[in-house]
Design an enzyme around this catalytic site. Structure first.
Site, PDB file in Angstrom:
ATOM      1  N   GLU A   1      -9.188   2.657   5.998  1.00 53.27           N
ATOM      2  CA  GLU A   1      -9.684   2.192   4.720  1.00 53.27           C
ATOM      3  C   GLU A   1      -9.493   0.746   4.611  1.00 53.27           C
ATOM      4  O   GLU A   1     -10.569   0.052   4.206  1.00 53.27           O
ATOM      5  CB  GLU A   1      -8.755   3.004   3.635  1.00 53.27           C
ATOM      6  CG  GLU A   1      -9.243   2.551   2.284  1.00 53.27           C
ATOM      7  CD  GLU A   1      -8.338   2.994   1.249  1.00 53.27           C
ATOM      8  OE1 GLU A   1      -8.996   3.056  -0.152  1.00 53.27           O
ATOM      9  OE2 GLU A   1      -7.169   3.473   1.528  1.00 53.27           O
ATOM     10  N   HIS A   2      -8.320   0.043   4.721  1.00 52.15           N
ATOM     11  CA  HIS A   2      -7.943  -1.370   4.855  1.00 52.15           C
ATOM     12  C   HIS A   2      -7.516  -1.824   6.082  1.00 52.15           C
ATOM     13  O   HIS A   2      -6.438  -1.111   6.625  1.00 52.15           O
ATOM     14  CB  HIS A   2      -6.919  -1.709   3.867  1.00 52.15           C
ATOM     15  CG  HIS A   2      -7.571  -0.986   2.174  1.00 52.15           C
ATOM     16  ND1 HIS A   2      -6.407  -0.063   2.014  1.00 52.15           N
ATOM     17  CD2 HIS A   2      -7.929  -1.398   1.253  1.00 52.15           C
ATOM     18  CE1 HIS A   2      -6.842   0.366   0.548  1.00 52.15           C
ATOM     19  NE2 HIS A   2      -7.893  -0.542   0.054  1.00 52.15           N
TER      20      HIS A   2
ATOM     21  N   HIS B   1     -52.484  21.452   8.448  1.00 51.85           N
ATOM     22  CA  HIS B   1     -52.297  20.242   8.143  1.00 51.85           C
ATOM     23  C   HIS B   1     -53.256  19.291   8.439  1.00 51.85           C
ATOM     24  O   HIS B   1     -53.757  18.386   7.898  1.00 51.85           O
ATOM     25  CB  HIS B   1     -51.077  19.718   8.909  1.00 51.85           C
ATOM     26  CG  HIS B   1     -49.646  20.308   8.603  1.00 51.85           C
ATOM     27  ND1 HIS B   1     -49.499  21.477   8.333  1.00 51.85           N
ATOM     28  CD2 HIS B   1     -48.562  19.558   8.207  1.00 51.85           C
ATOM     29  CE1 HIS B   1     -48.115  21.533   7.859  1.00 51.85           C
ATOM     30  NE2 HIS B   1     -47.599  20.375   7.724  1.00 51.85           N
TER      31      HIS B   1
ATOM     32  N   HIS C   1       1.509   3.195  -3.414  1.00 50.36           N
ATOM     33  CA  HIS C   1       0.656   3.887  -4.136  1.00 50.36           C
ATOM     34  C   HIS C   1       0.965   5.503  -4.157  1.00 50.36           C
ATOM     35  O   HIS C   1       0.953   6.167  -5.194  1.00 50.36           O
ATOM     36  CB  HIS C   1      -0.639   3.916  -3.235  1.00 50.36           C
ATOM     37  CG  HIS C   1      -1.720   2.854  -3.587  1.00 50.36           C
ATOM     38  ND1 HIS C   1      -2.151   2.862  -4.754  1.00 50.36           N
ATOM     39  CD2 HIS C   1      -1.714   1.545  -3.119  1.00 50.36           C
ATOM     40  CE1 HIS C   1      -3.161   1.816  -5.042  1.00 50.36           C
ATOM     41  NE2 HIS C   1      -2.876   0.986  -3.982  1.00 50.36           N
TER      42      HIS C   1
ATOM     43  N   GLN D   1       0.680  -1.305  -0.043  1.00 51.67           N
ATOM     44  CA  GLN D   1       0.001   0.179   0.036  1.00 51.67           C
ATOM     45  C   GLN D   1       0.837   0.993  -0.011  1.00 51.67           C
ATOM     46  O   GLN D   1       0.199   2.167  -0.505  1.00 51.67           O
ATOM     47  CB  GLN D   1      -0.901   0.021   1.178  1.00 51.67           C
ATOM     48  CG  GLN D   1      -1.836  -1.288   1.327  1.00 51.67           C
ATOM     49  CD  GLN D   1      -2.634  -1.093  -0.117  1.00 51.67           C
ATOM     50  OE1 GLN D   1      -3.581  -0.321  -0.625  1.00 51.67           O
ATOM     51  NE2 GLN D   1      -2.743  -2.231  -1.105  1.00 51.67           N
TER      52      GLN D   1
ATOM     53  N   ASP E   1      -7.922  -5.271  -3.879  1.00 44.34           N
ATOM     54  CA  ASP E   1      -7.727  -4.264  -5.123  1.00 44.34           C
ATOM     55  C   ASP E   1      -8.271  -4.593  -6.120  1.00 44.34           C
ATOM     56  O   ASP E   1      -8.524  -3.855  -7.179  1.00 44.34           O
ATOM     57  CB  ASP E   1      -6.342  -3.902  -4.930  1.00 44.34           C
ATOM     58  CG  ASP E   1      -5.771  -3.011  -3.898  1.00 44.34           C
ATOM     59  OD1 ASP E   1      -6.881  -2.491  -3.320  1.00 44.34           O
ATOM     60  OD2 ASP E   1      -4.715  -3.143  -3.672  1.00 44.34           O
TER      61      ASP E   1
END
Length: 435
Positions: free
Chosen positions: A332-333, A425, A266, A263, A366
């Protein structure tokens, strides 16, 4: 290379954990002003602004901003067979897993003639952003498009930056992925301007406004999504990728090191975090990490990410505290590599996606797990979810009452209307029975 945070002997509260989690020195708000200016330029000047931004930020001006179908067909025909086979398999698996996300319509009868139907209605048109900076993401084409298609969205537009290497065209592998999915509306536009174009439309190229924009991107893309939110719906302000691994002494240090590096490649701002109650594992991972990081293709990028404030090895006294740290982080992961993963899973509440066991690395998610890889970052998994069919669906309630069913509750409606000082109403109900 990577720092160690030693929390042994401490039992932080939830708020203290939030302060302790490692984060990158970045904030979407710092890009907000610039992104807003780029979005406004596209809204007011359309194609002229898009071409100007392509020259400035992509270093190339596309000949065709709207990609001709011929270019998509050529990309499919020329796609490497191994890559095509992988994309075909990814599409099949993501379709199968995403199908489970579509709720059934349900009808509730509260009394005779009093019916409320719950249905899920897709939006009409969506814009899917596929980044094209340090890496190429045909997998993101799959992850964005398949849920929209299964949700029943009738009109899909993809935006991806023009590539100087390909003469201003969208990367051919991205085009090929779009072609395999039957998407015919693709635009060679990138960055904040692309988000503005999808949100507001560009008449000169036949780009109609969309209702929802999804897909990851850099900080300017995330800021632009914040700018247009309210004009359109968005999935999330996805930022640099994150991996957090909860592991005990049974974990394989080579696997853990490889996953952290996977990761970190990236982006220089990518976050790689190991949380463990085993000093021996931490030491073994650190011993492996330097070699793994140095030997990979993007070693320089990995080194910066691992050395950043967003990455760390965190030592705690128990796996229960490791789970509490993870929940405060909201990764995230999230990988779980422990002796009894099912017991730990009951403690874990906040994550975009959870990968359980030694043979479920994030890389699987992924590409080919069948799960979606467009996930919330920056702690947003504490209150939001990853991309799915539900991103493109709106729950709607359809109410059907007969005369007798309405009459049965009329007095109660009037009572509540009077209590709220909204007598009209109640009068809208009693008018139906005045005759």
């Amino acid at each position: 290379m990577i720092r160690t945070i030693d929390l042994r002997g401490q039992t932080p509260t939830r708020s203290e954990f939030v302060q302790l989690v490692p984060r990158a020195d970045t904030d979407v708000s710092v890009a907000h002003e610039a992104a807003a200016a780029l979005v406004e330029a596209v809204r007011s000047d359309g194609l002229v602004a898009l071409r100007d931004q392509a020259r400035r930020f992509d270093g190339v001006e596309p000949e065709h901003v709207r990609v001709p179908q011929q270019h998509i067909d050529e990309a499919v025909a020329e796609l490497d067979p191994a890559v095509r086979a992988a994309l075909d398999e990814a599409i099949v698996r993501v379709r199968q897993a995403t199908a489970a996300q579509i709720p059934d319509a349900r009808t509730t009868e509260l009394a005779s003639g009093a019916v409320v139907q719950q249905r899920w209605q897709p939006v009409d048109r969506v814009g899917l952003y596929v980044p094209g900076g340090k890496a190429v993401y045909p997998s993101s084409v799959v992850m964005n498009t398949v849920p929209a298609q299964l949700a029943g969205v009738g009109s899909i537009a993809i935006a991806s930056p023009p590539q100087r290497e390909f003469g201003g065209r969208v990367h051919p592998t991205i085009l090929a992925a779009a072609g395999l999915l039957g998407v015919t509306e693709v635009y060679a536009i990138g960055g904040a301007g692309a988000i503005g174009a999808l949100a507001h439309g560009v008449d000169e190229i036949g780009l109609d406004p969309v209702q929802v924009i999804t897909g990851p991107g850099n900080v300017y893309v995330a800021a632009a999504k914040r700018v247009v939110r309210g004009v359109v719906g968005i999935d999330s302000e996805a930022g640099p990728t994150e991996i957090l691994i909860v592991a005990d002494g049974t974990a394989d240090p080579a696997f853990v090191a490889a996953d952290l590096v996977s990761q970190a490649e990236h982006d220089e701002l990518a976050a790689a975090v190991l949380v463990t109650d085993s000093p021996a594992l931490a030491e073994a991972v650190l011993a492996q990490l330097d070699g793994v990081a140095a030997s990979t293709k993007h070693a320089d990028r990995v080194a910066v990410a691992l050395d950043g404030p967003q990455s760390a090895v965190v030592l705690v006294d128990s796996i229960e505290l490791a789970a509490a740290f993870s929940n405060a982080y909201g990764p995230e992961h999230l990988e779980v590599q422990v002796a009894d993963p099912d017991a730990v899973l009951t403690l874990l509440t906040n994550a975009g996606a959870i990968f359980v066991g030694a043979y479920s690395p994030v890389s699987l998610g992924d590409y080919l797990a069948g799960s979606n890889h467009v996930l919330p970052t920056g702690g947003q998994s504490r209150f939001s979810s990853g991309l799915g069919a539900y991103t493109f669906l709106r729950p709607q309630q359809v109410i059907r009452y007969s005369s007798s069913a309405l009459r049965e509750v009329a007095d109660r409606i009037v009572a509540l209307a009077e209590a709220e000082n909204l007598p009209a109403h109640g009068e809208a109900v009693t008018a139906r029975f005045a005759r």
